[in-house]
Write an enzyme that holds these catalytic residues in place. Structure first.
Site, PDB file in Angstrom:
ATOM      1  N   VAL A 221       1.341  -3.582   4.126  1.00 39.31           N
ATOM      2  CA  VAL A 221       1.024  -4.704   4.678  1.00 39.31           C
ATOM      3  C   VAL A 221       2.298  -5.622   4.757  1.00 39.31           C
ATOM      4  O   VAL A 221       2.609  -6.957   5.337  1.00 39.31           O
ATOM      5  CB  VAL A 221      -0.028  -5.614   4.715  1.00 39.31           C
ATOM      6  CG1 VAL A 221      -1.225  -4.839   4.931  1.00 39.31           C
ATOM      7  CG2 VAL A 221      -0.047  -6.052   3.107  1.00 39.31           C
TER       8      VAL A 221
ATOM      9  N   TYR B 197      -4.678   4.471   7.768  1.00 35.81           N
ATOM     10  CA  TYR B 197      -6.283   3.897   8.077  1.00 35.81           C
ATOM     11  C   TYR B 197      -6.396   4.123   9.539  1.00 35.81           C
ATOM     12  O   TYR B 197      -6.496   5.263   9.941  1.00 35.81           O
ATOM     13  CB  TYR B 197      -5.969   2.406   7.735  1.00 35.81           C
ATOM     14  CG  TYR B 197      -5.337   1.999   6.473  1.00 35.81           C
ATOM     15  CD1 TYR B 197      -5.502   2.557   5.383  1.00 35.81           C
ATOM     16  CD2 TYR B 197      -4.047   1.242   6.654  1.00 35.81           C
ATOM     17  CE1 TYR B 197      -4.973   2.305   4.143  1.00 35.81           C
ATOM     18  CE2 TYR B 197      -3.403   0.965   5.577  1.00 35.81           C
ATOM     19  CZ  TYR B 197      -3.842   1.364   4.053  1.00 35.81           C
ATOM     20  OH  TYR B 197      -3.263   1.140   3.051  1.00 35.81           O
TER      21      TYR B 197
ATOM     22  N   LYS C 108       0.429   3.268  -3.061  1.00 33.97           N
ATOM     23  CA  LYS C 108      -0.801   3.966  -3.383  1.00 33.97           C
ATOM     24  C   LYS C 108      -0.293   5.605  -3.608  1.00 33.97           C
ATOM     25  O   LYS C 108      -0.912   6.229  -4.398  1.00 33.97           O
ATOM     26  CB  LYS C 108      -1.855   3.983  -2.385  1.00 33.97           C
ATOM     27  CG  LYS C 108      -2.318   2.487  -2.118  1.00 33.97           C
ATOM     28  CD  LYS C 108      -3.225   2.371  -0.828  1.00 33.97           C
ATOM     29  CE  LYS C 108      -3.882   0.885  -0.879  1.00 33.97           C
ATOM     30  NZ  LYS C 108      -4.694   0.522   0.381  1.00 33.97           N
TER      31      LYS C 108
ATOM     32  N   SER D  11       0.868  -1.184  -0.049  1.00 36.82           N
ATOM     33  CA  SER D  11       0.210  -0.147  -0.197  1.00 36.82           C
ATOM     34  C   SER D  11       0.895   1.391  -0.147  1.00 36.82           C
ATOM     35  O   SER D  11       0.347   2.518  -0.220  1.00 36.82           O
ATOM     36  CB  SER D  11      -0.894   0.101   1.295  1.00 36.82           C
ATOM     37  OG  SER D  11      -2.122  -0.779   0.902  1.00 36.82           O
TER      38      SER D  11
ATOM     39  N   TYR E 118      -3.939  -3.172  -9.884  1.00 35.33           N
ATOM     40  CA  TYR E 118      -3.653  -2.562  -8.334  1.00 35.33           C
ATOM     41  C   TYR E 118      -2.857  -3.955  -7.638  1.00 35.33           C
ATOM     42  O   TYR E 118      -1.714  -3.357  -7.090  1.00 35.33           O
ATOM     43  CB  TYR E 118      -4.927  -2.657  -7.542  1.00 35.33           C
ATOM     44  CG  TYR E 118      -4.822  -2.627  -6.236  1.00 35.33           C
ATOM     45  CD1 TYR E 118      -4.130  -1.252  -5.448  1.00 35.33           C
ATOM     46  CD2 TYR E 118      -5.140  -3.413  -5.295  1.00 35.33           C
ATOM     47  CE1 TYR E 118      -4.021  -1.286  -4.245  1.00 35.33           C
ATOM     48  CE2 TYR E 118      -5.105  -3.553  -4.069  1.00 35.33           C
ATOM     49  CZ  TYR E 118      -4.292  -2.388  -3.329  1.00 35.33           C
ATOM     50  OH  TYR E 118      -4.224  -2.081  -1.976  1.00 35.33           O
TER      51      TYR E 118
END
Length: 314
Positions: free
Chosen positions: A263, A245, A71, A68, A194
């Site tokens: 992660v 998050y 992103k 992530s 993705y």
């Protein structure tokens, strides 16, 4: 004590804190290939603006996948290629307060992703990478990344990408929700793009080199502009409010920096105008963030007074 001596001493303390924290977490296992990660591994790279090389400790040159953390840079590339039109109707800029892979808000908010750093928003961003095929989109992203950091090759880890494609049912469901509400055309292509984006390989050293451009207002330390000022500000703001998050508030209190986690155990933290810090430790806490990386960043922020919320001396 010189500035370099101060940085070295703080980095030693941060590295020790990260090593001590490793036993509090466990590696991600919902992506089977990531379950093979070494929970004992930990590395850190700190790159001040203008420095020739990062200061490193531990496993800073061990390869891992961006997950992530990608992103942020996919969003930067899409804004560079296409502008900010996707914020007009497809994705917002507010924190979700939910887990990164939650699907609940998509149902309640007619498929508008709450922000581009949760999975729903990131899948949408991936779909906007230029090119008609998955390979072309990933090629465009890799070329953009290498323009920012020529020292890193950003190859796709095919085993990780295949593992995510084989087991990523929740992300495929998110892509189908986005299709249902008219926010993308090809959910399978968007999800696969993705997955392959997340499987790009990097090291903590390479990640610090990417991050220092964000720290330097969107410019290479040598002065060449890579990201426009407004876009760079947007990226840092989103990292500050959405980058970790449903642990972002705790991180703001404890560290107080724009950051993005993944992660596989990576965390990139930015000190605007000063430096980029990249950590990697695959053992994760309950919210999916590296326990070693969080511990190290807390120590660095405290020792070096890095928090953006730190009051300046009178």
């Amino acid at each position: 004590m010189s500035n370099l001596e101060e940085l070295d001493a703080a980095l030693d303390a941060a590295y020790a804190a990260g090593l001590n924290a490793r036993g509090l977490g466990r590696v991600a296992d919902y992506i089977p290939e990531l379950a093979n990660g070494d929970a004992e591994a930990f590395g850190i790279a700190l790159l001040p603006i203008g420095a020739a090389q990062p200061l490193t400790r531990g496993d800073a040159d061990t390869v891992f996948t961006l997950q992530s953390v990608s992103k942020v840079f996919a969003l930067a590339a899409v804004i560079d290629f296409c502008g900010t039109a996707l914020f007009d109707q497809h994705v917002g800029v507010e924190p979700s307060g939910d887990a990164f892979h939650s699907i609940v808000l998509l149902e309640n908010e007619r498929g508008v992703a709450r922000n581009p750093l949760i999975n729903a928003g990131a899948i949408l961003v991936s779909a906007h990478l230029p090119g008609g095929t998955v390979a072309q989109k990933i090629g465009a992203l890799r070329d953009w990344l290498q323009g920012v950091c020529p020292q890193q090759r950003f190859e796709v880890d095919e085993r990780v990408a295949e593992s995510e494609l084989r087991t990523g049912f929740r992300n495929l469901a998110i892509a189908n929700f986005l299709k249902h509400w008219g926010h993308l055309d090809d959910p399978r292509s968007a999800a696969e793009t993705y997955f392959r984006q997340c499987a790009l390989r990097v090291t903590a050293t390479g990640l610090s080199r990417l991050g220092v451009v964000l720290a330097n207002g969107g410019c290479h330390p040598g002065g060449e502009r890579v990201i426009q000022p407004d876009s760079n500000r947007t990226l840092l703001a989103l990292m500050s409010t959405c980058g970790l998050y449903d642990e972002v508030g705790r991180f703001a209190v404890d560290v107080g920096l724009p950051a993005k986690s993944g992660v596989s155990g990576g965390i990139l933290a930015i000190v605007p105008g000063r430096m980029a810090i990249a950590t990697w430790g695959p053992a994760l806490g309950a919210k999916g963030n590296s326990v070693a990386g969080l511990a190290a960043l807390r120590v660095l922020a405290e020792r070096l007074k890095l928090s953006l919320f730190e009051a300046a001396p009178a």
